[in-house]
Enzyme design. Structure first.
Site, PDB file in Angstrom:
ATOM      1  N   PRO A  28     -52.137  47.251 -25.955  1.00  0.00           N
ATOM      2  CA  PRO A  28     -53.333  47.818 -26.604  1.00  0.00           C
ATOM      3  C   PRO A  28     -52.915  48.710 -27.762  1.00  0.00           C
ATOM      4  O   PRO A  28     -52.079  49.600 -27.588  1.00  0.00           O
ATOM      5  CB  PRO A  28     -53.994  48.629 -25.484  1.00  0.00           C
ATOM      6  CG  PRO A  28     -52.898  48.929 -24.517  1.00  0.00           C
ATOM      7  CD  PRO A  28     -51.929  47.797 -24.607  1.00  0.00           C
ATOM      8  N   CYS A  86     -50.871  57.318 -24.528  1.00  0.00           N
ATOM      9  CA  CYS A  86     -51.106  57.611 -25.937  1.00  0.00           C
ATOM     10  C   CYS A  86     -50.832  59.084 -26.219  1.00  0.00           C
ATOM     11  O   CYS A  86     -51.378  59.961 -25.543  1.00  0.00           O
ATOM     12  CB  CYS A  86     -52.540  57.262 -26.320  1.00  0.00           C
ATOM     13  SG  CYS A  86     -52.907  57.561 -28.063  1.00  0.00           S
ATOM     14  N   GLY A  98     -42.226  48.698 -25.181  1.00  0.00           N
ATOM     15  CA  GLY A  98     -41.535  49.575 -26.119  1.00  0.00           C
ATOM     16  C   GLY A  98     -40.314  48.934 -26.745  1.00  0.00           C
ATOM     17  O   GLY A  98     -39.348  48.624 -26.050  1.00  0.00           O
ATOM     18  N   GLY A  99     -40.366  48.705 -28.060  1.00  0.00           N
ATOM     19  CA  GLY A  99     -39.202  48.253 -28.796  1.00  0.00           C
ATOM     20  C   GLY A  99     -38.805  46.802 -28.594  1.00  0.00           C
ATOM     21  O   GLY A  99     -37.735  46.390 -29.035  1.00  0.00           O
ATOM     22  N   GLY A 151     -45.922  44.986 -28.436  1.00  0.00           N
ATOM     23  CA  GLY A 151     -46.937  45.555 -29.310  1.00  0.00           C
ATOM     24  C   GLY A 151     -46.796  45.135 -30.750  1.00  0.00           C
ATOM     25  O   GLY A 151     -47.283  44.080 -31.165  1.00  0.00           O
ATOM     26  N   ARG A 152     -46.094  45.944 -31.547  1.00  0.00           N
ATOM     27  CA  ARG A 152     -46.067  45.731 -32.996  1.00  0.00           C
ATOM     28  C   ARG A 152     -45.502  44.373 -33.403  1.00  0.00           C
ATOM     29  O   ARG A 152     -45.984  43.752 -34.347  1.00  0.00           O
ATOM     30  CB  ARG A 152     -45.279  46.863 -33.665  1.00  0.00           C
ATOM     31  CG  ARG A 152     -46.046  48.173 -33.728  1.00  0.00           C
ATOM     32  CD  ARG A 152     -45.175  49.309 -34.210  1.00  0.00           C
ATOM     33  NE  ARG A 152     -44.203  49.703 -33.196  1.00  0.00           N
ATOM     34  CZ  ARG A 152     -43.163  50.487 -33.409  1.00  0.00           C
ATOM     35  NH1 ARG A 152     -42.937  50.955 -34.627  1.00  0.00           N
ATOM     36  NH2 ARG A 152     -42.348  50.827 -32.427  1.00  0.00           N
TER      37      ARG A 152
END
Length: 331
Positions: free
Chosen positions: A13, A96, A208-209, A230-231
């Protein structure tokens, strides 16, 4: 397929990124990956009546709603609203680090009060039959993750939570921006793997990462139940999701080329425009489709410069796709 199986790979998210248009695009690339909404605050739903924040397309399933909040009764009502809207999972944000989230006493700051998080989860579970899950950090500020994370997970398990996604970084609530909190605190993947060894009965995902399917497969082969990206999934959706169904889930990929995905978006785009929407609201999520491929720069430029202009429509997307195709054939 059960939702726990879909959670072998999920998209994280991400505020301002994983809206309904982004999720529709991602679903065309992968049928199996579990998709998450942006965080929706419980007060916005319960007190603000902002039910439009729950809008989604049926094609997005399996799709999880992430909630932010810290009041058990309010979160229970928000979970009920989300479940009635048809979401496949209700996830509580305990990760967050933004100032806006801290001021509402939710997000990563809740790592300091696992008892409250447990009460919130119990209240949500009492309100819905839909699975309630948690996304957390390994700790915040001066906490020792090796001490606080196992205690946090144990309290979640005792509260009836069976699936947790762990962002393998601490969050620094003061002194670092949300962006810096995604990069500066060091990743501790071994700690997350250790948690799986200590809590073999729980479904644990690492976040993460992570930037490739090779990494994702390594974590799964190392014993974790899921990987959340994510990204990288946003900026390089084809690289991450284009082969995910075959490599992670052992099923057929729904598209053979990013151009197939672009063409499949046409009815969705035209419906959105007919309803008064703007082209850039959708195409901003499509800019990375050709990342690393011939013509990627032209694709991004044509859409970035043209999609915000008055009257921009499908013809602009077709122009951008033609430019990519021509350069790919010439290379």
């Amino acid at each position: 397929m059960q939702i726990n199986q879909h959670a072998r790979l999920s998209t994280a998210p991400m505020m301002d990124w994983t809206d309904r248009h982004c999720r529709y695009l991602h679903r065309l690339i992968s049928r199996e990956t579990l998709l998450y909404t942006e965080m929706v605050t419980a007060p916005a739903l319960v007190r603000g009546g902002a039910l439009h924040l729950l809008d989604y397309s049926p094609e997005e399933h399996p799709v999880a709603l992430q909630l932010g909040g810290s009041d058990p009764a309010e979160l229970a009502e928000a979970a009920r609203i989300g479940a009635e809207a048809g979401y496949d999972e209700i996830n509580l944000n305990v990760g967050c680090p933004s100032d806006r989230v801290q001021s509402g006493t939710f997000g990563a700051v809740l790592m300091k009060d696992p008892g409250l998080v447990a009460r919130c989860c119990r209240a949500m579970q009492d309100a819905v039959k839909t699975e309630v899950t948690v996304k957390c950090r390994i700790g915040v500020d001066d906490q020792d993750p090796a001490e606080v994370l196992p205690d946090f997970i144990a309290q979640m398990r005792d509260a009836g939570v069976t699936r947790i996604a762990i962002h393998a970084r601490k969050a620094w609530l003061q002194g670092l921006s949300p962006k810096e909190n995604r990069d500066i605190p060091p990743l501790d993947y071994p700690l997350v793997l250790e948690m799986k060894a200590r809590f073999p009965d729980l479904h644990l995902s690492v976040n993460g990462g992570i930037t490739s399917l090779d990494q994702a497969r390594a974590f799964l082969e190392g014993g974790l139940d899921g990987v959340m990206i994510g990204r990288a999934a946003y900026h390089q959706p084809w690289d991450i999701l284009g082969a995910a169904d075959a490599r992670i889930f052992g099923s057929d990929n729904p598209a053979e080329h990013p151009g197939d995905v672009v063409r499949a978006m046409r009815p969705y785009i035209e419906t959105h425009l007919d309803a008064g929407g703007k082209l850039h609201q959708i195409t901003r999520h499509m800019l990375g489709l050709f990342a690393g491929r011939p013509g990627a720069r032209h694709w991004r430029r044509i859409l970035s410069e043209g999609a915000t202009r008055a009257g921009a429509d499908w013809a602009l997307v077709e122009e951008a796709l033609d430019a990519v195709t021509a350069l790919a054939e010439a290379s």
